[in-house]
Scaffold this motif. Structure first.
Motif, PDB file in Angstrom:
ATOM      1  N   ASP A 190     -44.461  43.985  -5.719  1.00 42.74           N
ATOM      2  CA  ASP A 190     -44.357  43.724  -4.276  1.00 42.74           C
ATOM      3  C   ASP A 190     -44.856  42.315  -3.964  1.00 42.74           C
ATOM      4  O   ASP A 190     -45.620  41.732  -4.747  1.00 42.74           O
ATOM      5  N   ASP A 191     -44.463  41.805  -2.800  1.00 37.33           N
ATOM      6  CA  ASP A 191     -45.020  40.549  -2.265  1.00 37.33           C
ATOM      7  C   ASP A 191     -44.854  39.351  -3.205  1.00 37.33           C
ATOM      8  O   ASP A 191     -45.757  38.521  -3.314  1.00 37.33           O
ATOM      9  N   ASP A 216     -43.967  35.893  -3.812  1.00 40.35           N
ATOM     10  CA  ASP A 216     -43.718  34.798  -2.869  1.00 40.35           C
ATOM     11  C   ASP A 216     -43.002  33.636  -3.551  1.00 40.35           C
ATOM     12  O   ASP A 216     -42.834  33.624  -4.770  1.00 40.35           O
ATOM     13  N   ASN A 268     -41.157  42.852   0.520  1.00 46.23           N
ATOM     14  CA  ASN A 268     -41.435  41.481   0.978  1.00 46.23           C
ATOM     15  C   ASN A 268     -41.030  40.414  -0.033  1.00 46.23           C
ATOM     16  O   ASN A 268     -41.688  39.380  -0.151  1.00 46.23           O
ATOM     17  N   LYS A 325     -41.238  36.203   0.292  1.00 45.79           N
ATOM     18  CA  LYS A 325     -42.098  35.741   1.385  1.00 45.79           C
ATOM     19  C   LYS A 325     -42.613  34.345   1.037  1.00 45.79           C
ATOM     20  O   LYS A 325     -42.570  33.943  -0.123  1.00 45.79           O
ATOM     21  N   GLY A 326     -43.093  33.644   2.045  1.00 41.35           N
ATOM     22  CA  GLY A 326     -43.636  32.322   1.762  1.00 41.35           C
ATOM     23  C   GLY A 326     -42.756  31.229   2.315  1.00 41.35           C
ATOM     24  O   GLY A 326     -42.257  31.350   3.428  1.00 41.35           O
ATOM     25  N   PHE A 367     -37.210  42.161   2.296  1.00 38.58           N
ATOM     26  CA  PHE A 367     -37.209  40.729   1.997  1.00 38.58           C
ATOM     27  C   PHE A 367     -37.927  39.948   3.092  1.00 38.58           C
ATOM     28  O   PHE A 367     -37.884  40.334   4.264  1.00 38.58           O
ATOM     29  N   GLY A 368     -38.550  38.843   2.702  1.00 39.04           N
ATOM     30  CA  GLY A 368     -39.101  37.932   3.697  1.00 39.04           C
ATOM     31  C   GLY A 368     -37.954  37.404   4.559  1.00 39.04           C
ATOM     32  O   GLY A 368     -36.869  37.152   4.036  1.00 39.04           O
TER      33      GLY A 368
END
Lengths: 170, 426
Positions: free
Chosen positions: A16-17, A19, A66, A69-70, A93-94
């Motif tokens: 997850d997450d 970036d 996510n 992200k970033g 998704f971000g």
């Protein structure tokens, strides 16, 4: 994106997450050539640093929540196109990554629950875009994904946002 | 009929789509008030524009601004070439350019009154959404979106769901808005706000300055949210009076359709740090106090304002930075530099052993990356992203300027209680 059904072998990145600095590190931002970006994809993601140097052609990549992200960096999308990745399926998704991918013609599939879906590396998946279904041909299982909004399909069919801008009067 | 949230109202004012098409999840085209580009991504935007639309004019050269801010040092010859490309294109198309040393684009838009509440503006900066602090729909965008926008003035947006966040209670010094922002980030990341717009409500909001609101809204990106808003109020209206601008009032409807409403209790909030390896790994300071620190950076689009340096100076006054620590300070804009020089804040910090660097971005986008050092260096920045490996090979913590200043004195993560007692509350 002319086909309504996409097939490909799976590469799972069960994280997850993730970036954009893990996808394509900020120290590389002056690189813009897709072939030069390619080997650096996931270069700062522990456990997956070798992805960029492997052959992932025609694969479907699966990621967690996510994803992307970033930062706004376009290279984090370009690198997957250079790898000829057919689609990325993610829990979510971000928002900037989502639009960057659509604009470049990289297919993203939002599929909440995909990481619980029974699936292994190298299984063959079929994504049915018109019915918003993902099926695992090896396991004989299927799940729903989110349908792709029409404006997104228009952009992708044009070959990307800038191409749409060439063809359509705005 | 159900009313609209703030983000829906702003979108509605900028689109030819009908009211029936304004609902979360739908994608609509909007007309932009402002398109910006910077030395990162800007050169690619120019290349793409010239490749796809050769010989074209921009949609409106008065609605485009170039803000080279990522690489204030030009620490790589490639950056100098990129920055030159912006200047040449800007001259050719008569586009405003805020050149090196002016500061971070997102901050210049409000420091110079270049963007107004209710506007939609995009730039190659994932923290453009900090403009939500002034009721501006700022969004980060990639090269392709920006090149398209420079040509057409259009942008597509997936209308976000809106989460209403009620902040209940109040906090006291040495807790500051950065602790609040980190605490809120942790809660919202756990709750899940991917792609959502957040509206901040609560009594505390009316006590936050524009600078503090910017800090609060600047961490929404780290929870994968689309934007955090503070609805324009008397503080926003007073702020724009310095530019002789009367702002339009814009707010969510009473019966707006929120996807969820949550309350976050911030009464007597303590001090918080984001710990490695992610911004949302937020912990109370008590869990990490004493961790040895070698490099500290105060600056970036989160906590790079005059107020942030004033708060750091309050701790650093008549103190010395620990000899094992390098303290770097990077004001967000030239305007901040001028204020800090005028009120003596700069002198206080310089005497304590801090080093000032050129206004602009901090360590996030490589421009001043070297400040955080090598593998054995553990850093604190007041910025917004500490993803492992991003701004240096070592561990990075995110903290408020107050915690950063106290830690600079001690050489380890420190609670600024002692200094607080010495200095007394203002």
């Amino acid at each position: 994106m002319s086909e309504e059904k996409i097939n490909g072998q799976v590469k799972i990145i069960r994280v997850d997450d993730i970036d954009t600095d893990q996808i394509f590190h900020q120290s590389l931002l002056t690189i813009h050539d897709p072939e030069e970006i390619k080997p650096h994809i996931f270069g700062n993601l522990p456990g997956h640093q070798s992805f960029g140097k492997e052959n992932n052609e025609n694969k479907i990549v699966i990621v967690g929540k996510n994803f992307g992200k970033g930062s706004t960096r376009q290279q984090a999308v370009t690198g997957f196109l250079a790898h000829k990745i057919k689609a990325i399926i993610g829990e979510s998704f971000g928002p900037i990554y989502y639009s960057n991918a659509v604009n470049a013609g990289l297919l993203l599939i939002e599929a909440p629950g995909i990481l619980e879906f029974k699936i292994d590396d190298n299984d063959t998946l079929e994504i049915d875009l018109s019915n918003a279904m993902i099926s695992n041909e090896n396991k004989g299982t299927a799940m729903k994904c989110k349908s792709i909004p029409k404006p997104v399909i228009d952009i992708m069919k044009a070959g990307g946002l800038l191409e749409l801008g060439e063809k359509t009067e705005f | 009929m159900v009313g609209f949230t703030l983000v829906e109202k702003i979108i509605r004012k900028h689109t030819e789509s009908s009211d029936e098409e304004i609902y979360p999840g739908n994608i609509v085209w909007v007309n932009l008030d402002l398109v910006t580009a910077r030395d990162y991504a800007g050169p690619q935007v120019i290349d793409l524009f010239e490749k796809h639309y050769p010989g074209s004019e921009t949609f409106d050269n008065k609605k485009i601004i170039f803000t080279p801010d990522c690489y204030p040092y030009g620490n790589d010859p490639k950056h100098a070439i990129d920055q030159e490309k912006l200047r040449v294109f800007a001259k050719k198309h008569d586009i405003q350019l805020t050149d090196l040393g002016s500061g971070i684009g997102s901050h210049l838009l409000f420091k110079r009154g270049l963007s107004l509440p209710g506007d939609i503006v995009i730039g190659a900066d994932s923290h453009y959404n900090l403009l939500g602090a002034l009721g501006i729909l700022g969004q980060g965008a990639g090269d392709l979106m920006l090149a398209f926008a420079v040509k057409t003035g259009k942008y597509w947006i997936k209308i976000p769901e809106t989460v209403k966040v009620e902040l209940k209670g109040d906090y006291k010094w040495p807790t500051t808005v950065k602790d609040l922002a980190l605490y809120v980030l942790k809660q919202l990341h756990e709750y899940g706000i991917t792609g959502c717009s957040v509206e901040f409500h609560g009594e505390i909001i009316s006590r936050l300055s524009i600078e503090e609101r910017v800090t609060l809204c600047s961490l929404i990106t780290e929870a994968s949210g689309s934007i955090g808003f503070v609805a324009p109020d008397h503080i926003t209206a007073d702020y724009y009076k310095q530019f002789n601008i009367e702002i339009d009032s814009i707010s969510a409807d009473e019966d707006a359709n929120y996807s969820s409403e949550i309350m976050i209790d911030i009464q007597d909030l303590g001090l918080y740090l984001a710990c490695p390896p992610h911004p949302h790994n937020v912990k109370p300071i008590e869990e990490v106090v004493g961790t040895e620190i070698h490099s500290i950076v105060i600056g970036s689009c989160t906590n790079g304002t005059t107020l942030d340096f004033q708060q750091a100076a309050r701790i650093l006054k008549n103190q010395k930075v620990n000899p094992n620590v390098r303290l770097g300070l990077i004001p967000a804009t030239r305007e901040d530099f001028v204020s800090l020089n005028a009120d003596g804040t700069m002198t206080t910090i310089l005497e304590a052993g801090g080093n000032f660097f050129g206004a602009g971005c901090s360590t996030c986008a490589k421009g001043q990356y070297g400040l955080t050092g090598g593998k054995t260096t553990v850093s604190i920045t007041t910025g917004n992203r500490n993803t492992q490996g991003k701004i240096g090979p070592g561990d990075v913590y995110l903290a408020s300027p107050v915690v950063a200043a106290a830690s600079a004195i001690e050489g380890k993560i420190a609670i600024p209680i002692k200094e607080y007692e010495q200095m007394g509350d203002e």
